[in-house]
Design a protein around this motif. Structure first.
Motif, PDB file in Angstrom:
ATOM      1  N   LYS A 196       0.825  -1.204   0.000  1.00 44.32           N
ATOM      2  CA  LYS A 196       0.000   0.000   0.000  1.00 44.32           C
ATOM      3  C   LYS A 196       0.864   1.261   0.000  1.00 44.32           C
ATOM      4  O   LYS A 196       0.563   2.236  -0.680  1.00 44.32           O
ATOM      5  CB  LYS A 196      -0.949  -0.018   1.204  1.00 44.32           C
ATOM      6  N   LEU A 197       1.946   1.203   0.757  1.00 45.86           N
ATOM      7  CA  LEU A 197       2.814   2.379   0.799  1.00 45.86           C
ATOM      8  C   LEU A 197       3.585   2.548  -0.510  1.00 45.86           C
ATOM      9  O   LEU A 197       3.736   3.663  -1.010  1.00 45.86           O
ATOM     10  CB  LEU A 197       3.769   2.284   1.993  1.00 45.86           C
ATOM     11  N   ASN A 198       4.066   1.433  -1.082  1.00 43.71           N
ATOM     12  CA  ASN A 198       4.755   1.517  -2.385  1.00 43.71           C
ATOM     13  C   ASN A 198       3.855   2.209  -3.401  1.00 43.71           C
ATOM     14  O   ASN A 198       4.259   3.122  -4.113  1.00 43.71           O
ATOM     15  CB  ASN A 198       5.048   0.114  -2.961  1.00 43.71           C
ATOM     16  N   LEU A 199       2.634   1.724  -3.456  1.00 45.03           N
ATOM     17  CA  LEU A 199       1.681   2.234  -4.430  1.00 45.03           C
ATOM     18  C   LEU A 199       1.470   3.739  -4.222  1.00 45.03           C
ATOM     19  O   LEU A 199       1.479   4.510  -5.178  1.00 45.03           O
ATOM     20  CB  LEU A 199       0.370   1.464  -4.243  1.00 45.03           C
ATOM     21  N   GLY A 200       1.305   4.115  -2.969  1.00 50.47           N
ATOM     22  CA  GLY A 200       1.120   5.539  -2.656  1.00 50.47           C
ATOM     23  C   GLY A 200       2.340   6.351  -3.064  1.00 50.47           C
ATOM     24  O   GLY A 200       2.221   7.440  -3.624  1.00 50.47           O
ATOM     25  N   ASN A 201       3.533   5.802  -2.817  1.00 50.57           N
ATOM     26  CA  ASN A 201       4.767   6.490  -3.217  1.00 50.57           C
ATOM     27  C   ASN A 201       4.772   6.742  -4.726  1.00 50.57           C
ATOM     28  O   ASN A 201       5.102   7.839  -5.182  1.00 50.57           O
ATOM     29  CB  ASN A 201       6.004   5.633  -2.885  1.00 50.57           C
ATOM     30  N   PHE A 202       4.394   5.729  -5.502  1.00 55.11           N
ATOM     31  CA  PHE A 202       4.430   5.871  -6.969  1.00 55.11           C
ATOM     32  C   PHE A 202       3.398   6.891  -7.435  1.00 55.11           C
ATOM     33  O   PHE A 202       3.648   7.648  -8.361  1.00 55.11           O
ATOM     34  CB  PHE A 202       4.173   4.522  -7.653  1.00 55.11           C
ATOM     35  N   MET A 203       2.236   6.905  -6.781  1.00 54.87           N
ATOM     36  CA  MET A 203       1.214   7.858  -7.186  1.00 54.87           C
ATOM     37  C   MET A 203       1.675   9.284  -6.874  1.00 54.87           C
ATOM     38  O   MET A 203       1.473  10.205  -7.659  1.00 54.87           O
ATOM     39  CB  MET A 203      -0.116   7.534  -6.501  1.00 54.87           C
ATOM     40  N   GLU A 204       2.313   9.447  -5.720  1.00 50.16           N
ATOM     41  CA  GLU A 204       2.795  10.786  -5.369  1.00 50.16           C
ATOM     42  C   GLU A 204       3.980  11.196  -6.245  1.00 50.16           C
ATOM     43  O   GLU A 204       4.123  12.367  -6.594  1.00 50.16           O
ATOM     44  CB  GLU A 204       3.166  10.842  -3.880  1.00 50.16           C
ATOM     45  N   ALA A 205       4.820  10.223  -6.620  1.00 49.91           N
ATOM     46  CA  ALA A 205       5.973  10.546  -7.473  1.00 49.91           C
ATOM     47  C   ALA A 205       5.501  10.938  -8.865  1.00 49.91           C
ATOM     48  O   ALA A 205       6.103  11.786  -9.524  1.00 49.91           O
ATOM     49  CB  ALA A 205       6.923   9.359  -7.547  1.00 49.91           C
ATOM     50  N   SER A 206       4.416  10.323  -9.295  1.00 50.76           N
ATOM     51  CA  SER A 206       3.891  10.638 -10.615  1.00 50.76           C
ATOM     52  C   SER A 206       3.430  12.094 -10.682  1.00 50.76           C
ATOM     53  O   SER A 206       3.583  12.767 -11.705  1.00 50.76           O
ATOM     54  CB  SER A 206       2.751   9.673 -10.939  1.00 50.76           C
ATOM     55  N   GLU A 207       2.879  12.567  -9.562  1.00 56.91           N
ATOM     56  CA  GLU A 207       2.474  13.983  -9.503  1.00 56.91           C
ATOM     57  C   GLU A 207       3.674  14.901  -9.721  1.00 56.91           C
ATOM     58  O   GLU A 207       3.525  16.047 -10.117  1.00 56.91           O
ATOM     59  CB  GLU A 207       1.858  14.308  -8.129  1.00 56.91           C
ATOM     60  N   MET A 208       4.869  14.367  -9.422  1.00 64.18           N
ATOM     61  CA  MET A 208       6.078  15.177  -9.578  1.00 64.18           C
ATOM     62  C   MET A 208       6.776  14.894 -10.905  1.00 64.18           C
ATOM     63  O   MET A 208       7.915  15.309 -11.109  1.00 64.18           O
ATOM     64  CB  MET A 208       7.034  14.896  -8.411  1.00 64.18           C
ATOM     65  N   GLY A 209       6.126  14.138 -11.751  1.00 66.57           N
ATOM     66  CA  GLY A 209       6.657  13.944 -13.096  1.00 66.57           C
ATOM     67  C   GLY A 209       7.425  12.653 -13.353  1.00 66.57           C
ATOM     68  O   GLY A 209       8.006  12.477 -14.422  1.00 66.57           O
ATOM     69  N   ALA A 210       7.442  11.728 -12.400  1.00 66.70           N
ATOM     70  CA  ALA A 210       8.175  10.477 -12.616  1.00 66.70           C
ATOM     71  C   ALA A 210       7.471   9.635 -13.680  1.00 66.70           C
ATOM     72  O   ALA A 210       6.247   9.634 -13.769  1.00 66.70           O
ATOM     73  CB  ALA A 210       8.268   9.691 -11.312  1.00 66.70           C
ATOM     74  N   ASP A 211       8.258   8.907 -14.503  1.00 68.27           N
ATOM     75  CA  ASP A 211       7.649   8.055 -15.514  1.00 68.27           C
ATOM     76  C   ASP A 211       8.227   6.643 -15.540  1.00 68.27           C
ATOM     77  O   ASP A 211       7.796   5.809 -16.317  1.00 68.27           O
ATOM     78  CB  ASP A 211       7.749   8.697 -16.902  1.00 68.27           C
ATOM     79  N   THR A 212       9.245   6.384 -14.710  1.00 62.97           N
ATOM     80  CA  THR A 212       9.850   5.058 -14.688  1.00 62.97           C
ATOM     81  C   THR A 212      10.023   4.611 -13.243  1.00 62.97           C
ATOM     82  O   THR A 212      10.479   5.389 -12.411  1.00 62.97           O
ATOM     83  CB  THR A 212      11.232   5.074 -15.375  1.00 62.97           C
ATOM     84  N   ILE A 213       9.629   3.369 -12.975  1.00 62.40           N
ATOM     85  CA  ILE A 213       9.762   2.831 -11.620  1.00 62.40           C
ATOM     86  C   ILE A 213      10.950   1.891 -11.567  1.00 62.40           C
ATOM     87  O   ILE A 213      11.077   0.996 -12.407  1.00 62.40           O
ATOM     88  CB  ILE A 213       8.496   2.051 -11.219  1.00 62.40           C
ATOM     89  N   LEU A 214      11.789   2.100 -10.580  1.00 65.17           N
ATOM     90  CA  LEU A 214      12.877   1.169 -10.324  1.00 65.17           C
ATOM     91  C   LEU A 214      12.536   0.473  -9.017  1.00 65.17           C
ATOM     92  O   LEU A 214      12.314   1.119  -7.999  1.00 65.17           O
ATOM     93  CB  LEU A 214      14.199   1.948 -10.182  1.00 65.17           C
ATOM     94  N   MET A 215      12.439  -0.842  -9.081  1.00 67.07           N
ATOM     95  CA  MET A 215      11.991  -1.524  -7.871  1.00 67.07           C
ATOM     96  C   MET A 215      12.679  -2.863  -7.722  1.00 67.07           C
ATOM     97  O   MET A 215      13.064  -3.494  -8.698  1.00 67.07           O
ATOM     98  CB  MET A 215      10.477  -1.714  -7.953  1.00 67.07           C
ATOM     99  N   ALA A 216      12.825  -3.303  -6.460  1.00 64.14           N
ATOM    100  CA  ALA A 216      13.430  -4.600  -6.191  1.00 64.14           C
ATOM    101  C   ALA A 216      12.398  -5.695  -6.455  1.00 64.14           C
ATOM    102  O   ALA A 216      11.199  -5.474  -6.352  1.00 64.14           O
ATOM    103  CB  ALA A 216      13.909  -4.661  -4.752  1.00 64.14           C
ATOM    104  N   GLY A 217      12.893  -6.860  -6.808  1.00 60.58           N
ATOM    105  CA  GLY A 217      12.009  -8.015  -7.010  1.00 60.58           C
ATOM    106  C   GLY A 217      12.342  -9.078  -5.991  1.00 60.58           C
ATOM    107  O   GLY A 217      12.644  -8.773  -4.846  1.00 60.58           O
ATOM    108  N   GLY A 218      12.315 -10.301  -6.429  1.00 61.15           N
ATOM    109  CA  GLY A 218      12.637 -11.402  -5.534  1.00 61.15           C
ATOM    110  C   GLY A 218      11.748 -12.564  -5.883  1.00 61.15           C
ATOM    111  O   GLY A 218      10.804 -12.423  -6.669  1.00 61.15           O
TER     112      GLY A 218
END
Lengths: 364, 324
Positions: A53-75
């Protein structure tokens, strides 16, 4: 291309350093707050754990700031987190976000696997530059961890309440502000100077080891600032996982020598849990044994509600506690923001540890 | 008369006790918090003052419960202690040698394990409200029986029905099903008690070493059906101490008595605190997107405490001395 990534404690300081060194445009999401969680919970599956839930919120807020690519860990493996990058990406796509996704799966055999994934982001930079960038990020992670460790030693002993946290935040700003690798040593020097400015007195402190799931251990918003709360109660805390140690174990495959490694935990967990159960379940047991051996007064396990690997560990911890006489408490965190219940439990646990220590001293 | 006051401000009830110089509970007051803790504390102070002889001297005050900070500020407490420690202290002094304390209150439940008078382990329910007093209250109201008669009725059962106790929603739908099938009311009530005990033991008591002597306290201990269900499940006698419903307040008063015996003068504001004008207000801090709701307590217009902020920007920094 504007790259963003989820928050996890001070991870952003080292990721930003690495990416910007390599000339990548970076958007650091705003710190996780109530709003982040509200945004995330609104669109995440209800039964998913809090990190999603927090990851998702982070991405939504980052998008408001113009982000277009997500770098994320997997596993991969029993912990659901390994699949979160894809799940989050699908949710964002359904919501109409146009993100590109780059998942950093931990390398299985060779470190070159990691490097090739990083190159998807860094383009035509030379290998040497990429390695320098990673090294820069890693050195920042190490510096951040050392500052956090000194804050945990200082908090229970500070003379002016709150001074340690003010100093820590100023010291972290120094580390975050170092733009080039050659600036870092001086920034570290200044940061250490700031921490040395905290007035403290030598008083005995109860020592508590924090073990459990990595995200909730590293992210103060998720664990309701447990380290600070313990510090205010006069407790010196330590946690079983630090960012630099995790990076070294999982991304560098243990290349850096001389720092604590999860191999240690796997070994010390052996009397109680000899198998990988996903996430950090095995490290939780190993960490508990590790802290007991160091003479800590007690152990607190922190996990997000519904975390399977930690539930396995939770069910084994009472046996460890009985056999070794080490008090253990489990704290489950989720969306609730009221911290009265947490404070009550922490206070009672600290009372218990203090009473136990007094008993020991009477016998001695 | 000389003595000590204990205040326990919980989510559902607010309790006060008056402890004698020797440490015995002489008077107690039990009232509903009704979501207004300041008024509850003031009403409680007025009521207990009415029960005491006119020239009573209060030597020390202890506060506990989820509203302990608020209560401590209003009354002027010498000791502000979490409810787990307070309950353990009271149980241990009233039933020396106790090894297990089962406590079920209105909104939470806890288990405390003691050895040689020292707390060695504890747990509080974290994620579930099934098995607390409010659920029993709610079911009693639904079946139109007085909560006071719940236990007596349950004891009349000869064959308790099986009810799912893992979740309050499951339990309720199971109860409705059984009631529509035509089962007898006492059998359903006894079944509910057994379900709650099962839930408690596998949720709160999970992994804990429960051994006798076992003490059962908190408001729900008044329910004899619950006591019987615990005894059946644990196969041992369950002791219900006198003053079982005000044990938190009693423990806080005992801790205050210990504290002032070291020579500290009390900070008690006097029974006049019941008439003073306290106001609680709150505002949203706009310092960051957390938008914390900061609570502000005013006495006769001036701010005496603030809390509710995550970062500590507003709160009065007095936590450490309250703990040690």
């Amino acid at each position: 291309m504007k790259v963003t990534f989820p928050h996890m404690g001070h991870l952003w300081i080292c990721l930003k350093a690495m990416l910007e060194y390599l000339g990548v445009d970076t958007v650091v999401p705003p710190p996780s707050t109530r709003r982040t969680l509200d945004l995330g919970s609104k669109h995440a599956p209800e039964f998913a754990c809090m990190p999603l839930k927090l990851n998702l919120g982070n991405f939504m807020e980052a998008s408001e700031m113009g982000a277009d690519t997500i770098l994320m860990a997997g596993g991969c493996g029993p912990c659901r987190f390994g699949y979160y990058a894809q799940v989050e990406y699908e949710i964002l796509k359904d919501l109409g976000y146009n993100y590109r996704l780059v998942v950093m799966e931990p390398p299985e055999k060779r470190i070159s696997e990691l490097l090739s994934r990083i190159r998807q982001i860094t383009g035509n930079r030379s290998w040497l530059e990429v390695i320098r960038g990673i090294k820069f990020g890693y050195r920042k992670a190490r510096a951040v961890d050392e500052l956090e460790m000194s804050a945990m030693r200082l908090r229970p002993r500070e003379i002016i309440p709150g001074q340690t946290d003010a100093a820590l935040s100023a010291a972290l700003d120094e580390i975050a502000g170092a733009g080039r690798p050659e600036d870092l040593p001086e920034a570290v020097e200044r940061a250490e100077e700031i921490m040395r400015g905290v007035a403290w007195e030598n008083r005995p402190a109860i020592r508590v080891g924090l073990v459990g799931e990595i995200y909730t251990l590293l992210e103060p918003f998720a664990n309701l600032d447990i380290e600070r709360k313990l510090g205010r109660l006069g407790v010196e805390a330590d946690r079983s996982i630090y960012l630099s140690e995790w990076v070294n174990d999982h991304l560098f495959m243990g290349l850096v020598r001389g720092i604590r490694s999860s191999r240690l935990y796997k070994k010390s967990a052996a009397p109680y849990l000899r198998h990988f159960v996903g996430g950090h379940g095995q490290e939780t047991l190993g960490g508990a044994v590790y802290y007991k051996n160091l003479g800590y007064d007690g152990v607190i396990q922190v996990l997000p509600f519904t975390c399977m690997p930690e539930i396995v560990a939770q069910s084994i911890l009472p046996g460890f506690s009985r056999e070794t006489g080490t008090p253990v408490m489990t704290l489950i965190v989720d969306e609730q923001s009221g911290d009265a219940g947490l404070v009550t439990r922490l206070e009672a646990f600290v009372d218990l540890l203090a009473e136990k220590r007094r008993g020991k001293e009477r016998l001695a | 008369m000389i003595g000590f006051l204990g205040l326990d401000v919980g989510s559902v009830s607010t309790n006060l006790v008056f402890l004698s110089e020797k440490g015995r509970v002489l008077e107690s007051v039990y009232l509903r918090t009704n979501g207004r803790p300041i008024q509850a504390v003031q009403r409680g102070l007025r009521q207990i003052q009415g029960l005491l002889p006119p020239k009573t001297v209060i030597r020390g005050v202890g506060a506990t419960g989820s509203g302990r900070n608020l209560a401590g500020i209003i009354a002027g407490a010498d000791v502000i202690k979490n409810e787990i420690t307070s309950h353990a202290v009271a149980a241990n002094r009233m039933v020396p040698g106790v090894r297990t304390v089962l406590e079920i209150g209105g909104q939470d439940s806890k288990i405390i394990i003691l050895r040689d008078g020292v707390v060695v382990d504890f747990a509080m329910n974290t994620v579930c409200a099934a098995g607390t007093g409010s659920f029993l209250d709610q079911q009693a109201a639904r079946l139109n029986i007085e909560i006071e008669n719940f236990g007596e009725l349950a004891l009349k059962s000869r064959a308790p029905v099986r009810i799912a106790g893992r979740c309050a929603v499951f339990a309720e739908s199971d109860m409705i099903h059984k009631q529509q099938m035509g089962y007898d009311l006492p059998d359903i009530l006894a079944g509910l008690c057994e379900a709650l005990v099962r839930n408690y033991l596998s949720n709160v008591g999970k992994g804990k070493d429960i051994s006798a002597p076992v003490v059962f306290q908190g408001g729900v201990a008044a329910n004899r059906g619950m006591k019987a269900a615990f005894e059946r499940a644990l196969q041992t006698e369950v002791i219900i101490p006198p003053h079982f419903d005000v044990m938190g307040a009693a423990g806080a008063a005992m801790l205050a008595r210990d504290f002032v015996s070291r020579g500290a003068p009390t900070r008690f504001k006097g029974f006049g605190a019941a008439e003073a004008g306290f106001e609680a207000g709150s505002f949203e801090c706009g310092g960051c997107p957390n938008l914390c709701e900061v609570v502000e307590i005013r006495e006769e217009g001036s701010v005496i405490a603030r809390w509710g902020d995550r970062c500590g920007r507003w709160s009065v920094r007095a936590a450490r001395e309250n703990i040690s």
